[in-house]
Design an enzyme around this catalytic site. Structure first.
Site, PDB file in Angstrom:
ATOM      1  N   ASN A 110       0.833  -1.208   0.000  1.00 60.23           N
ATOM      2  CA  ASN A 110       0.000   0.000   0.000  1.00 60.23           C
ATOM      3  C   ASN A 110       0.858   1.244   0.000  1.00 60.23           C
ATOM      4  O   ASN A 110       1.946   1.267   0.571  1.00 60.23           O
ATOM      5  CB  ASN A 110      -0.972  -0.021   1.189  1.00 60.23           C
ATOM      6  CG  ASN A 110      -0.412   0.687   2.415  1.00 60.23           C
ATOM      7  OD1 ASN A 110      -0.500   1.917   2.543  1.00 60.23           O
ATOM      8  ND2 ASN A 110       0.198  -0.083   3.320  1.00 60.23           N
ATOM      9  N   MET A 112      -1.047   4.305   0.582  1.00 57.55           N
ATOM     10  CA  MET A 112      -2.239   5.130   0.807  1.00 57.55           C
ATOM     11  C   MET A 112      -1.842   6.587   1.087  1.00 57.55           C
ATOM     12  O   MET A 112      -2.466   7.504   0.564  1.00 57.55           O
ATOM     13  CB  MET A 112      -3.055   4.598   1.995  1.00 57.55           C
ATOM     14  CG  MET A 112      -3.444   3.114   1.910  1.00 57.55           C
ATOM     15  SD  MET A 112      -4.440   2.716   0.483  1.00 57.55           S
ATOM     16  CE  MET A 112      -6.010   3.415   0.945  1.00 57.55           C
ATOM     17  N   PHE A 114      -1.623   8.186   4.274  1.00 59.22           N
ATOM     18  CA  PHE A 114      -2.397   8.817   5.360  1.00 59.22           C
ATOM     19  C   PHE A 114      -3.635   9.545   4.840  1.00 59.22           C
ATOM     20  O   PHE A 114      -3.887  10.703   5.188  1.00 59.22           O
ATOM     21  CB  PHE A 114      -1.541   9.805   6.168  1.00 59.22           C
ATOM     22  CG  PHE A 114      -0.450   9.191   7.005  1.00 59.22           C
ATOM     23  CD1 PHE A 114      -0.367   7.832   7.227  1.00 59.22           C
ATOM     24  CD2 PHE A 114       0.526  10.003   7.591  1.00 59.22           C
ATOM     25  CE1 PHE A 114       0.642   7.278   8.004  1.00 59.22           C
ATOM     26  CE2 PHE A 114       1.540   9.471   8.371  1.00 59.22           C
ATOM     27  CZ  PHE A 114       1.601   8.114   8.572  1.00 59.22           C
ATOM     28  N   ASN A 138      -3.903   6.256  16.560  1.00 61.26           N
ATOM     29  CA  ASN A 138      -2.584   6.368  15.935  1.00 61.26           C
ATOM     30  C   ASN A 138      -2.491   7.718  15.223  1.00 61.26           C
ATOM     31  O   ASN A 138      -3.356   8.054  14.411  1.00 61.26           O
ATOM     32  CB  ASN A 138      -2.463   5.178  14.963  1.00 61.26           C
ATOM     33  CG  ASN A 138      -1.155   5.127  14.217  1.00 61.26           C
ATOM     34  OD1 ASN A 138      -0.740   6.100  13.610  1.00 61.26           O
ATOM     35  ND2 ASN A 138      -0.531   3.958  14.217  1.00 61.26           N
ATOM     36  N   ASN A 171       3.144   7.443  15.149  1.00 58.41           N
ATOM     37  CA  ASN A 171       3.575   6.682  13.965  1.00 58.41           C
ATOM     38  C   ASN A 171       4.643   7.461  13.218  1.00 58.41           C
ATOM     39  O   ASN A 171       4.354   8.482  12.592  1.00 58.41           O
ATOM     40  CB  ASN A 171       2.359   6.419  13.061  1.00 58.41           C
ATOM     41  CG  ASN A 171       2.744   5.667  11.800  1.00 58.41           C
ATOM     42  OD1 ASN A 171       3.841   5.126  11.699  1.00 58.41           O
ATOM     43  ND2 ASN A 171       1.844   5.635  10.842  1.00 58.41           N
ATOM     44  N   THR A 177       4.814   8.600   3.550  1.00 58.49           N
ATOM     45  CA  THR A 177       4.892  10.048   3.735  1.00 58.49           C
ATOM     46  C   THR A 177       6.374  10.370   3.655  1.00 58.49           C
ATOM     47  O   THR A 177       7.163   9.845   4.449  1.00 58.49           O
ATOM     48  CB  THR A 177       4.300  10.471   5.103  1.00 58.49           C
ATOM     49  OG1 THR A 177       2.903  10.163   5.098  1.00 58.49           O
ATOM     50  CG2 THR A 177       4.480  11.952   5.368  1.00 58.49           C
ATOM     51  N   ASN A 245       5.659  -1.659  11.387  1.00 61.12           N
ATOM     52  CA  ASN A 245       4.903  -1.162  10.244  1.00 61.12           C
ATOM     53  C   ASN A 245       5.250  -2.026   9.022  1.00 61.12           C
ATOM     54  O   ASN A 245       5.847  -3.088   9.157  1.00 61.12           O
ATOM     55  CB  ASN A 245       5.262   0.310  10.010  1.00 61.12           C
ATOM     56  CG  ASN A 245       4.084   1.111   9.513  1.00 61.12           C
ATOM     57  OD1 ASN A 245       3.436   0.717   8.536  1.00 61.12           O
ATOM     58  ND2 ASN A 245       3.792   2.223  10.160  1.00 61.12           N
ATOM     59  N   THR A 246       4.918  -1.561   7.843  1.00 57.49           N
ATOM     60  CA  THR A 246       5.191  -2.281   6.586  1.00 57.49           C
ATOM     61  C   THR A 246       6.657  -2.107   6.187  1.00 57.49           C
ATOM     62  O   THR A 246       7.335  -1.190   6.661  1.00 57.49           O
ATOM     63  CB  THR A 246       4.302  -1.731   5.466  1.00 57.49           C
ATOM     64  OG1 THR A 246       4.530  -0.316   5.359  1.00 57.49           O
ATOM     65  CG2 THR A 246       2.837  -1.972   5.761  1.00 57.49           C
ATOM     66  N   GLY A 296       2.496  -9.771   9.514  1.00 58.34           N
ATOM     67  CA  GLY A 296       2.478 -11.116   8.952  1.00 58.34           C
ATOM     68  C   GLY A 296       1.810 -12.168   9.806  1.00 58.34           C
ATOM     69  O   GLY A 296       2.073 -13.357   9.638  1.00 58.34           O
ATOM     70  N   SER A 318      -3.223  -7.402   7.465  1.00 57.05           N
ATOM     71  CA  SER A 318      -3.285  -8.138   6.196  1.00 57.05           C
ATOM     72  C   SER A 318      -3.898  -9.528   6.357  1.00 57.05           C
ATOM     73  O   SER A 318      -4.551 -10.034   5.437  1.00 57.05           O
ATOM     74  CB  SER A 318      -1.884  -8.265   5.601  1.00 57.05           C
ATOM     75  OG  SER A 318      -1.319  -6.997   5.425  1.00 57.05           O
TER      76      SER A 318
HETATM   77  C1  LIG Z   1      -3.651  -0.787   3.473  1.00 52.50           C
HETATM   78  C2  LIG Z   1      -2.839  -0.569   4.716  1.00 52.50           C
HETATM   79  C3  LIG Z   1      -2.878   0.676   5.347  1.00 52.50           C
HETATM   80  C4  LIG Z   1      -2.116   0.889   6.496  1.00 52.50           C
HETATM   81  N1  LIG Z   1      -2.204   2.111   7.123  1.00 52.50           N
HETATM   82  C5  LIG Z   1      -1.519   2.311   8.268  1.00 52.50           C
HETATM   83  C6  LIG Z   1      -1.626   3.545   8.963  1.00 52.50           C
HETATM   84  O1  LIG Z   1      -2.361   4.456   8.572  1.00 52.50           O
HETATM   85  N2  LIG Z   1      -0.880   3.697  10.106  1.00 52.50           N
HETATM   86  C7  LIG Z   1      -0.072   2.708  10.596  1.00 52.50           C
HETATM   87  O2  LIG Z   1       0.553   2.889  11.630  1.00 52.50           O
HETATM   88  N3  LIG Z   1       0.036   1.517   9.959  1.00 52.50           N
HETATM   89  C8  LIG Z   1      -0.668   1.305   8.814  1.00 52.50           C
HETATM   90  N4  LIG Z   1      -0.556   0.097   8.184  1.00 52.50           N
HETATM   91  C9  LIG Z   1       0.369  -0.919   8.718  1.00 52.50           C
HETATM   92  C10 LIG Z   1      -0.336  -1.955   9.596  1.00 52.50           C
HETATM   93  O3  LIG Z   1      -0.909  -1.345  10.735  1.00 52.50           O
HETATM   94  C11 LIG Z   1       0.676  -3.030  10.054  1.00 52.50           C
HETATM   95  O4  LIG Z   1       1.650  -2.424  10.867  1.00 52.50           O
HETATM   96  C12 LIG Z   1       1.368  -3.722   8.897  1.00 52.50           C
HETATM   97  O5  LIG Z   1       0.491  -3.892   7.803  1.00 52.50           O
HETATM   98  C13 LIG Z   1       1.919  -5.094   9.273  1.00 52.50           C
HETATM   99  O6  LIG Z   1       0.897  -5.941   9.741  1.00 52.50           O
HETATM  100  P1  LIG Z   1       0.132  -7.026   8.819  1.00 52.50           P
HETATM  101  O7  LIG Z   1       1.192  -7.843   8.139  1.00 52.50           O
HETATM  102  O8  LIG Z   1      -0.740  -7.781   9.763  1.00 52.50           O
HETATM  103  O9  LIG Z   1      -0.656  -6.219   7.838  1.00 52.50           O
HETATM  104  C14 LIG Z   1      -1.300  -0.145   7.019  1.00 52.50           C
HETATM  105  C15 LIG Z   1      -1.270  -1.389   6.381  1.00 52.50           C
HETATM  106  C16 LIG Z   1      -2.020  -1.620   5.244  1.00 52.50           C
HETATM  107  C17 LIG Z   1      -1.976  -2.967   4.592  1.00 52.50           C
END
Ligand SMILES: Cc1cc2nc3c(=O)[nH]c(=O)nc-3n(C[C@H](O)[C@H](O)[C@H](O)COP(=O)(O)O)c2cc1C
Length: 337
Positions: A110, A112, A114, A138, A171, A177, A245-246, A296, A318
């Site tokens: 993603n 996105m 914010f 957050n 965050n 960003t 985070n990602t 994950g 996810s």
């Molecule tokens: C579409 C999408 C949008 C996300 N938006 C945010 C966000 O706005 N703020 C944030 O701290 N993390 C955001 N994340 C990260 C998730 O909170 C998480 O830290 C990350 O995806 C790893 O976890 P997962 O593997 O279970 O997805 C986003 C993840 C995805 C997939």
């Protein structure tokens, strides 16, 4: 079971359209009272950051950026919900398409950026929701706020969300960003944390309630950077750390369709990197503050692995896309064993 029937239809849609449709469907189901029929996991309550959680499995930030779907999401059996990231002013985020699935790897990319309706709207949504469970909010900075003034945005959000949150997450780890992750670096982080802590103390006085602050970090940090962050977290008395985070890495998905899209990668491909950060943090923190493990988790065993690496709570994003609501119950029950 039901989700495995719906998933092919959802996966045939654009990823962001499917996301919107799912949340809208969840709201309707909640209003019709259908979600009360979902089987709930028998969770083990835990106390973390001084907060009582009915179970250790939370929704990760980003799914409900504006706190507009709290009741429906809560009905899936989460022990807590984290909403946001919210910024002081509303902003549209990046141009679409900005959300991509990588099904062979059970990953998502993603960018996105914010997209959110701003802190005032989020606070109104929370007030109107009637949600009574544990809520994390957050916070981030607007895209057009330069890093030198980033603290102003975090403080403006903290002021607004403080009375409505059980904990607040700072965050600094979204890759979408520009330069945000620079705030994880030593001097910038030191300065940011000290301003956050002093504002937290003022707000605790003003509202007569101490609201813990957590810091959310990236998986793309080496051991020395993790050690430096851990030292700062302890020095400033930060209440928790969320890892992670990602990721901006693509090795785990190289060659797959969509793998070259820019943004943050989540889901199964980030699992190991996130767990490594949790484990390394745990070594350096020695229990000084709790870790929330995210990245994950697609099964109960994945949730268990995060706890074994040193996390006290876990979060999911996810995994919900790939496994549906049954994953929440599976994790809740696995962690209660
Ligand atoms: C579409 C999408 C949008 C996300 N938006 C945010 C966000 O706005 N703020 C944030 O701290 N993390 C955001 N994340 C990260 C998730 O909170 C998480 O830290 C990350 O995806 C790893 O976890 P997962 O593997 O279970 O997805 C986003 C993840 C995805 C997939």
């Amino acid at each position: 079971m039901l989700y495995s029937l719906i998933r092919p239809a959802l996966f045939s849609l654009d990823a962001e359209d499917a996301h919107g449709l799912t949340l809208a469907g969840l709201d309707v189901a909640e209003r019709l009272g259908l979600l009360g029929m979902l089987p709930q996991g028998r969770g083990k309550p835990v106390q973390v950051m001084g907060i009582d959680f009915p179970n250790a499995v939370g929704l990760a930030a980003g799914m409900d950026k504006d706190g507009a779907h709290l009741k429906g999401l809560a009905a899936l059996g989460f022990g807590f919900l984290e909403i946001g990231t919210v910024t002081p002013r509303p902003q549209p985020g990046n141009p679409k398409p900005r959300l991509f699935r990588l099904p062979p790897a059970e990953g998502i990319i993603n960018r996105m950026g914010f997209n959110n309706l701003g802190a005032d709207k989020l606070v109104r949504n929370v007030g109107a929701s009637g949600y009574k469970g544990v809520l994390g909010i957050n916070i981030g900075k607007n895209k057009d706020t330069p890093n030198e003034r980033a603290a102003d945005d975090y403080l403006a959000c903290l002021d607004k969300v403080y009375p409505h949150a059980h904990y607040v997450t700072v965050n600094i780890s979204s890759p979408n960003t520009q330069n945000l992750r620079e705030l994880q670096k030593d001097e910038a982080l030191d300065a940011l944390l000290s301003q956050i802590k002093s504002r937290q103390a003022e707000l605790a006085q003003r509202h007569g309630r101490y609201v813990p602050v957590a810091l959310k970090i990236a998986p793309d940090l080496d051991d020395a950077q993790i050690a430096a962050i851990a030292a700062l977290l302890m020095r400033h008395g930060i209440d928790a750390v969320i890892a992670t985070n990602t990721t901006i890495a693509r090795d785990a998905v190289a060659g797959l369709p969509n793998a070259n899209e820019s943004g943050g990668l989540s889901g199964a491909p980030v699992r190991e990197a996130s767990t490594r950060v949790v484990r390394t943090l745990a070594q350096h923190l020695g229990g000084a503050l709790p870790i929330i493990g995210v990245g994950g988790i697609l099964s109960g065993d994945d949730a268990r692995d995060k706890i074994a690496a040193g996390a006290s709570l876990v979060q999911i994003y996810s995994g919900l896309i790939y496994r549906g609501p049954a994953l929440v119950r599976e994790c809740v029950e696995r962690l209660a064993q």
